[in-house]
Design a protein around this motif. Structure first.
Motif, PDB file in Angstrom:
ATOM      1  N   ALA A  27       7.577  -2.680  -0.231  1.00 17.43           N
ATOM      2  CA  ALA A  27       6.662  -1.736  -0.860  1.00 17.43           C
ATOM      3  C   ALA A  27       6.948  -1.634  -2.354  1.00 17.43           C
ATOM      4  N   VAL A  52       4.365  -2.581  -5.445  1.00 19.36           N
ATOM      5  CA  VAL A  52       3.989  -1.649  -6.511  1.00 19.36           C
ATOM      6  C   VAL A  52       4.243  -2.293  -7.867  1.00 19.36           C
ATOM      7  N   TRP A  58      11.087  -2.753   4.610  1.00 12.09           N
ATOM      8  CA  TRP A  58       9.759  -2.233   4.275  1.00 12.09           C
ATOM      9  C   TRP A  58       9.760  -1.575   2.908  1.00 12.09           C
TER      10      TRP A  58
END
Lengths: 245, 284
Positions: B21, B25, B17
């Motif tokens: 993530a 970004v 995860w």
């Protein structure tokens, strides 16, 4: 007899409506109790008080030695030991069948995931829907969904199972498969409280039948006694209507 | 799915995860720069085509790009803060405890019943007076004076996030109420705590319901952020106004400004449509 569930002088109101009146009830471990009665007689409300989905205003309820109070911890403790099956299945639509089944064991009982999956697959196998484990509820038939809901409750290894009209929302041809699972469960010694209109099931499986009307327990006894020699006029007329419609 | 033996499954899932993530970004930042570079090239091409002074085109295009960046930045941070405010107020409005319910109800009533323009003007001109005395006590701690903190940008941020937060609160409240009672009962009957029912059963289902109207609110916010022009914030509309003052050519400039808004809202609409399809329940 040491009762696993005991209700003493239980009263409940919905606003001005007196829905449970002076209910006294003791259920022995391993007993299969079937509750019958016309709609609005309070039979669903009665079993929903046992896991505190419905609070009561008067009386005492003791489940497995724990008295039901307002304290959230004791309520959750009792709910862990009491499984419930609903008329509308209430499976979680955003999870697969397997995820539905392992949610509570992994989150509430903290069973390791692998172990919970293994146990879930065994139970799904037992009710004949292991091949549906990775589907979503909406992809299953009503009968399969209700069997999955039973497995979800059983995965917590409850001591007591409550069934609230488990076959009332099913197509007629799917009623049998759900009742078969419930029969098996009764034979295995599970304590069961069943609200149902399936009189055949009550006759075959129940240790005791309770007839309720207008919030009261009108009559109780063995299936033989209730169905063959009902004592009260209200029981007679209810059975007459339901058996000869 | 199966990782190295010395790593428990949970740790591995979490690591994945974090990686996803971080990549998202990174991709977001790259997309941001790419988008605004393409925007300034596009606007420059348009301005040249409609015969603006060639020597000034690059400057004007860059000015519009800057304005658009402020508009989008303001929208992104205000909608993020507005989401948090909306969650808090939306859940509080459903609380049985009046200490939570009443302030939340008051907030939503106040914000939805007054014009955003008044809220923006109040945040910029009124808040410094209101907070001033309190703020002055913080001066010994090395806090800069309130005029330096409540700039046009941050005043607009406060007004916009409180505004969208109130609208989000209603959406979130409705989303939670839309989850059938049977779902709560089933989860509770399994022994899940209130918080667990929320986290595992109610919120995941409510998200599917609330995402489209929440994005709608963000689209509205993007357009409404133009009201910050009135407190002198250099955003997209202001950028256009400046060019008009210098060139006296309102038609092509307003068209360009409107075009940039249209482009941003269209991108957002495509995004929601995609999200909506992804969130569809399988088999439903």
């Amino acid at each position: 007899m040491d009762a696993i569930i005991r209700l003493e002088k239980v009263n409940k109101w919905f606003g001005p409506l007196h829905v449970l009146k002076e209910i006294d009830l003791a259920v022995a471990p391993g007993e299969v109790l079937v509750i019958i009665g016309p709609s609005g007689s309070g039979k669903s409300t009665l079993i929903r008080t046992i896991n505190r989905l419905e609070p009561i205003q008067q009386g005492r309820i003791v489940v497995d030695g724990v008295e039901l109070g307002d304290d959230q911890r004791s309520i959750e403790a009792i709910r862990r030991e009491v499984g419930m099956v609903f008329q509308q299945f209430n499976l979680f639509p955003h999870m697969t069948i397997l995820e539905n089944v392992i949610l509570a064991p992994t989150r509430v009982r903290r069973v390791p995931r692998e172990q919970a999956i293994q146990k879930a697959m065994e139970l799904l196998e037992r009710v004949g829907i292991a091949d549906q484990a990775h589907k979503y509820p909406a992809q299953l038939s009503g009968g399969q969904q209700q069997r999955a809901a039973i497995v979800r409750a059983l995965a917590m290894e409850p001591k007591i199972m409550l069934f609230d009209e488990p076959t009332s929302a099913l197509d007629p041809e799917m009623v049998g498969e759900v009742l078969d699972v419930m029969r098996g469960l009764a034979r295995s010694g599970m304590t069961m409280l069943v609200v149902t209109h399936e009189m055949g099931f009550a006759r075959d499986v129940a240790d005791r039948v309770i007839f309720m009307d207008e919030g009261r327990i009108v009559e109780e006894g063995t299936p033989e006694a209730i169905f063959s020699r009902p004592q009260h006029e209200r029981t007679r007329s209810f059975l007459h209507r339901i058996l000869h419609h | 799915m199966r990782g190295p033996r010395f790593l428990p499954g949970g740790v591995l899932r979490r690591l994945r995860w974090i990686l996803v993530a971080a990549l998202l970004v990174l991709a977001g930042v790259a997309a941001w720069f790419l988008f605004f570079w393409a925007l300034s090239v596009g606007v420059a091409g348009y301005l040249k085509a409609v015969q603006f002074t060639p020597a000034k085109v690059a400057f004007y295009a860059d000015s519009i790009r800057k304005g658009a960046e402020v508009t989008l930045k303001l929208t992104v941070i205000s909608s993020t803060a507005g989401l948090v405010l909306g969650l808090l107020a939306g859940i509080s409005k459903l609380s049985r405890n009046p200490l939570f319910r009443l302030p939340a109800t008051f907030y939503v009533w106040l914000v939805r019943g007054t014009p955003l323009l008044v809220q923006i003007l109040f945040a910029y001109n009124g808040l410094p007076y209101l907070l001033g005395p309190l703020w002055d006590r913080l001066q010994p701690l090395g806090v800069p004076p309130i005029q330096d903190v409540l700039t046009d940008y941050w005043a607009a941020f406060i007004a916009l996030s409180f505004n969208v937060g109130a609208y989000n609160a209603e959406v979130i409240r409705a989303g939670i109420l839309a989850i059938p009672k049977g779902q709560w009962e089933a989860a509770q009957s399994l022994g899940l705590s209130q918080a667990q029912v929320m986290r595992h059963v109610v919120v995941p289902q409510a998200i599917r319901i609330v995402v489209p109207p929440l994005v709608n609110n963000v689209v509205a916010l993007l357009k409404d952020s133009s009201l910050a022009y009135t407190i002198g914030l250099f955003e997209l509309v202001m950028a256009g106004q400046r060019i008009i003052s210098a060139t006296f050519r309102p038609v092509p400039v307003y068209l360009a400004v409107a075009g940039v808004y249209l482009l941003l809202t269209t991108v957002m609409t495509f995004f929601t449509n995609w999200l909506e399809r992804r969130l569809q329940l399988r088999g439903a």
